[in-house]
Scaffold this active site. Structure first.
Site, PDB file in Angstrom:
ATOM      1  N   GLY A  11       0.869  -1.179   0.000  1.00 21.40           N
ATOM      2  CA  GLY A  11       0.000   0.000   0.000  1.00 21.40           C
ATOM      3  C   GLY A  11       0.903   1.225   0.000  1.00 21.40           C
ATOM      4  CB  ALA A  12       2.521   3.090  -2.552  1.00 23.78           C
ATOM      5  N   GLY A  13      -0.137   4.309  -0.347  1.00 24.69           N
ATOM      6  CA  GLY A  13      -0.990   5.479  -0.128  1.00 24.69           C
ATOM      7  C   GLY A  13      -0.465   6.308   1.036  1.00 24.69           C
ATOM      8  CG  ASN A  14      -2.745   9.635   2.455  1.00 23.44           C
ATOM      9  OD1 ASN A  14      -2.028  10.182   1.622  1.00 23.44           O
ATOM     10  ND2 ASN A  14      -4.026   9.934   2.588  1.00 23.44           N
ATOM     11  N   GLY A  16       1.064   4.017   3.998  1.00 21.91           N
ATOM     12  CA  GLY A  16       2.174   3.187   3.521  1.00 21.91           C
ATOM     13  C   GLY A  16       3.375   4.015   3.090  1.00 21.91           C
ATOM     14  CG  ASP A  35      -0.555   0.950  -4.292  1.00 26.96           C
ATOM     15  OD1 ASP A  35      -0.715   1.468  -3.168  1.00 26.96           O
ATOM     16  OD2 ASP A  35      -1.486   0.844  -5.142  1.00 26.96           O
ATOM     17  NE  ARG A  84     -12.465   6.029  10.789  1.00 27.96           N
ATOM     18  CZ  ARG A  84     -12.865   6.190  12.024  1.00 27.96           C
ATOM     19  NH1 ARG A  84     -14.141   6.031  12.332  1.00 27.96           N
ATOM     20  NH2 ARG A  84     -12.025   6.499  12.970  1.00 27.96           N
ATOM     21  NE  ARG A  90     -10.147   3.219  13.707  1.00 26.41           N
ATOM     22  CZ  ARG A  90     -10.505   3.933  14.757  1.00 26.41           C
ATOM     23  NH1 ARG A  90     -11.633   3.663  15.403  1.00 26.41           N
ATOM     24  NH2 ARG A  90      -9.747   4.937  15.174  1.00 26.41           N
ATOM     25  CB  VAL A 120      -1.539  -0.592   9.121  1.00 23.61           C
ATOM     26  CG1 VAL A 120      -1.997   0.816   9.471  1.00 23.61           C
ATOM     27  CG2 VAL A 120      -0.134  -0.823   9.647  1.00 23.61           C
ATOM     28  CG  ASP A 150      -5.580   3.152  19.484  1.00 20.35           C
ATOM     29  OD1 ASP A 150      -5.827   3.979  18.576  1.00 20.35           O
ATOM     30  OD2 ASP A 150      -5.924   1.961  19.435  1.00 20.35           O
ATOM     31  NE  ARG A 153      -5.147   9.327  16.749  1.00 22.25           N
ATOM     32  CZ  ARG A 153      -5.660   8.564  15.797  1.00 22.25           C
ATOM     33  NH1 ARG A 153      -6.366   7.478  16.106  1.00 22.25           N
ATOM     34  NH2 ARG A 153      -5.484   8.871  14.531  1.00 22.25           N
ATOM     35  CG  HIS A 178      -7.393   0.893  15.955  1.00 21.93           C
ATOM     36  ND1 HIS A 178      -6.954   2.003  16.624  1.00 21.93           N
ATOM     37  CD2 HIS A 178      -7.501   1.264  14.647  1.00 21.93           C
ATOM     38  CE1 HIS A 178      -6.801   3.002  15.756  1.00 21.93           C
ATOM     39  NE2 HIS A 178      -7.135   2.579  14.556  1.00 21.93           N
TER      40      HIS A 178
HETATM   41  N1  LIG Z   1      -4.913   0.626  12.225  1.00 21.10           N
HETATM   42  C1  LIG Z   1      -4.681   1.911  12.254  1.00 21.10           C
HETATM   43  O1  LIG Z   1      -4.338   2.479  13.290  1.00 21.10           O
HETATM   44  C2  LIG Z   1      -4.848   2.706  11.007  1.00 21.10           C
HETATM   45  C3  LIG Z   1      -5.357   2.119   9.902  1.00 21.10           C
HETATM   46  N2  LIG Z   1      -5.492   2.811   8.738  1.00 21.10           N
HETATM   47  C4  LIG Z   1      -6.031   2.075   7.616  1.00 21.10           C
HETATM   48  O2  LIG Z   1      -4.980   1.848   6.664  1.00 21.10           O
HETATM   49  C5  LIG Z   1      -5.540   1.701   5.374  1.00 21.10           C
HETATM   50  C6  LIG Z   1      -4.803   2.605   4.394  1.00 21.10           C
HETATM   51  O3  LIG Z   1      -5.040   3.953   4.714  1.00 21.10           O
HETATM   52  P1  LIG Z   1      -4.422   5.090   3.765  1.00 21.10           P
HETATM   53  O4  LIG Z   1      -2.995   4.807   3.479  1.00 21.10           O
HETATM   54  O5  LIG Z   1      -4.794   6.376   4.348  1.00 21.10           O
HETATM   55  O6  LIG Z   1      -5.253   4.830   2.423  1.00 21.10           O
HETATM   56  P2  LIG Z   1      -4.845   5.220   0.938  1.00 21.10           P
HETATM   57  O7  LIG Z   1      -6.076   5.137   0.125  1.00 21.10           O
HETATM   58  O8  LIG Z   1      -4.058   6.482   0.926  1.00 21.10           O
HETATM   59  O9  LIG Z   1      -3.841   4.035   0.492  1.00 21.10           O
HETATM   60  C7  LIG Z   1      -4.253   2.726   0.315  1.00 21.10           C
HETATM   61  C8  LIG Z   1      -3.413   2.139  -0.800  1.00 21.10           C
HETATM   62  O10 LIG Z   1      -3.684   0.746  -0.892  1.00 21.10           O
HETATM   63  C9  LIG Z   1      -3.561   0.396  -2.251  1.00 21.10           C
HETATM   64  N3  LIG Z   1      -4.172  -0.901  -2.509  1.00 21.10           N
HETATM   65  C10 LIG Z   1      -5.493  -1.211  -2.586  1.00 21.10           C
HETATM   66  N4  LIG Z   1      -5.647  -2.509  -2.866  1.00 21.10           N
HETATM   67  C11 LIG Z   1      -4.405  -3.044  -2.958  1.00 21.10           C
HETATM   68  C12 LIG Z   1      -3.909  -4.352  -3.209  1.00 21.10           C
HETATM   69  N5  LIG Z   1      -4.732  -5.384  -3.427  1.00 21.10           N
HETATM   70  N6  LIG Z   1      -2.580  -4.535  -3.244  1.00 21.10           N
HETATM   71  C13 LIG Z   1      -1.726  -3.502  -3.027  1.00 21.10           C
HETATM   72  N7  LIG Z   1      -2.142  -2.241  -2.781  1.00 21.10           N
HETATM   73  C14 LIG Z   1      -3.457  -2.019  -2.739  1.00 21.10           C
HETATM   74  C15 LIG Z   1      -4.232   1.548  -2.976  1.00 21.10           C
HETATM   75  O11 LIG Z   1      -3.895   1.588  -4.343  1.00 21.10           O
HETATM   76  C16 LIG Z   1      -3.726   2.738  -2.180  1.00 21.10           C
HETATM   77  O12 LIG Z   1      -2.562   3.285  -2.758  1.00 21.10           O
HETATM   78  C17 LIG Z   1      -7.037   2.016   5.529  1.00 21.10           C
HETATM   79  O13 LIG Z   1      -7.760   0.822   5.660  1.00 21.10           O
HETATM   80  C18 LIG Z   1      -7.090   2.804   6.823  1.00 21.10           C
HETATM   81  O14 LIG Z   1      -8.339   2.732   7.450  1.00 21.10           O
HETATM   82  C19 LIG Z   1      -5.093   4.095   8.622  1.00 21.10           C
HETATM   83  C20 LIG Z   1      -4.561   4.742   9.704  1.00 21.10           C
HETATM   84  C21 LIG Z   1      -4.446   4.113  10.996  1.00 21.10           C
HETATM   85  C1  LIG Z   2      -7.470   5.575  10.628  1.00 16.54           C
HETATM   86  C2  LIG Z   2      -7.478   5.153  12.013  1.00 16.54           C
HETATM   87  O1  LIG Z   2      -7.726   4.007  12.315  1.00 16.54           O
HETATM   88  C3  LIG Z   2      -7.172   6.105  13.018  1.00 16.54           C
HETATM   89  O2  LIG Z   2      -6.798   7.244  12.722  1.00 16.54           O
HETATM   90  O3  LIG Z   2      -7.298   5.757  14.205  1.00 16.54           O
END
Ligand SMILES: NC(=O)C1=CN([C@@H]2O[C@H](COP(=O)(O)OP(=O)(O)OC[C@H]3O[C@@H](n4cnc5c(N)ncnc54)[C@H](O)[C@@H]3O)[C@@H](O)[C@H]2O)C=CC1
Ligand SMILES: CC(=O)C(=O)O
Length: 315
Positions: A11-14, A16, A35, A84, A90, A120, A150, A153, A178
């Protein structure tokens, strides 16, 4: 500066990309960023690599859309999936992300059978359980990230109460899943050797607990198109290479073989470091078990419900 370890971030989004950047910057490991979007991980990886002379990192980072490059990873951080938006919980992400996490785990395990999986993706507890089921790994090798977030925070909000101490002096713990029912443990929170209840009035502490539980939603409501990623992208692998007195606990998951065992195991956030620290933590939390027992039970129930939905979806 790097130590020969290899971390894959899927996951190379925010979250990752930010995690990859931090791991690279600190030189904790060489990084593979994966990604499904063509060019995205490659572009971000080259961009991060070019920052090496400025950050002083000699680590390597490459981007990929397939998994060959990930072979032999010590740790795989899984952030792939949807995030979300305002009004969503979530849990609303469950079935979409379950499919993504299932396929990702199959891919990474084929390349790195001895790795440690660090999910994550949300809803985190359910995804960690999924990763555990799909990988067949022992529970020690499926480690969810969120209690670092958590707890960070919780400590941040406590520090904002003009305690006039460094956040490093705030020793606090958040237990449970979480989700909205996470359990910040006020009773075992110590600041500079003093119980927090001596420093902050109960009404303020209640508000801080609530803000911690709603911490993710607070940021989603500001951002509107996604969720938090700076605090969530703290590189947990640094905790392994650089244990410190402020090491937080981690969540590990075990199979829901029965209601009782799900509760006990799902909610135990075991310190990922030395046994002595674990004993210390248990000692600190035990006196509060009666007060936190019911909230932890609620949190376990919430996680169990999600796991059941996934099992019924048979994905
Ligand atoms: N557990 C925690 O404390 C936290 C969990 N998260 C979760 O992390 C996840 C990612 O969040 P963001 O990075 O902000 O989202 P994002 O949308 O910026 O990045 C997600 C990336 O996953 C990629 N992706 C989707 N399907 C894929 C696959 N099959 N294989 C490889 N890459 C794939 C997408 O192309 C995208 O680049 C979300 O589910 C979010 O809820 C986010 C912050 C905290
Ligand atoms: C995205 C998420 O799970 C958080 O910010 O807590």
């Amino acid at each position: 500066m790097h130590n020969g370890s290899k971390v894959t971030v899927v996951g190379a989004g925010n979250v990752g990309a930010t995690a990859a950047q931090r791991i690279f910057d600190k030189g904790y490991a060489d990084v593979v960023l994966v990604d499904i979007v063509d060019g995205l991980p490659q572009g971000k990886a080259v961009d991060i690599l070019e920052s090496g002379p400025v950050s002083g990192s000699d680590a390597s980072i490459v981007g990929a859309n397939t998994y060959e490059e990930t072979a032999g990873s010590d740790v795989v951080v899984i952030t792939s999936g949807i995030a979300r938006k305002p009004g969503m919980s979530r849990d609303d992400l469950l079935l979409t992300n379950m499919k993504i996490v299932t396929s990702v785990v199959n891919e990474v395990v084929a390349q790195s059978p001895d790795t440690v999986l660090m999910p994550v993706t949300n809803p985190l507890d359910a995804m960690a359980q999924r990763a555990f089921q799909v990988s067949g790994f022992p529970k020690q090798r499926v480690v969810g990230m969120p209690d670092i977030l958590d707890t960070a925070r919780f400590r941040t909000f406590l520090a904002m109460e003009r305690l006039d101490v460094s956040v490093e002096s705030i020793d606090a713990w958040v237990l449970g899943g979480h989700g909205d029912s996470m359990v910040p443990v006020v009773g075992s929170t110590i600041v500079g050797g003093q119980p927090i209840s001596k420093l902050i009035p109960k009404g303020r502490l209640d508000a801080i607990v609530k803000r911690t539980q709603d911490g993710g939603a607070e940021i989603v409501n500001y951002l509107k198109t996604g969720s938090a990623y700076y605090a969530p992208s703290l590189p947990p692998s640094s905790r392994w290479s650089r244990p410190s007195s402020s090491t937080r606990s981690r969540l590990s998951l075990a199979p829901p073989t029965s209601k009782a065992s799900t509760d006990r195991r799902t909610l135990r956030r075991s310190p990922g470091q030395a046994g002595s620290e674990r004993r210390g933590r248990d000692h600190r939390v035990r006196p509060h078990r009666r007060r936190i027992g019911r909230p932890l039970q609620r949190s376990a129930d919430a996680v169990r419900e999600l796991v059941e939905v996934m099992d019924n979806a048979n994905g």
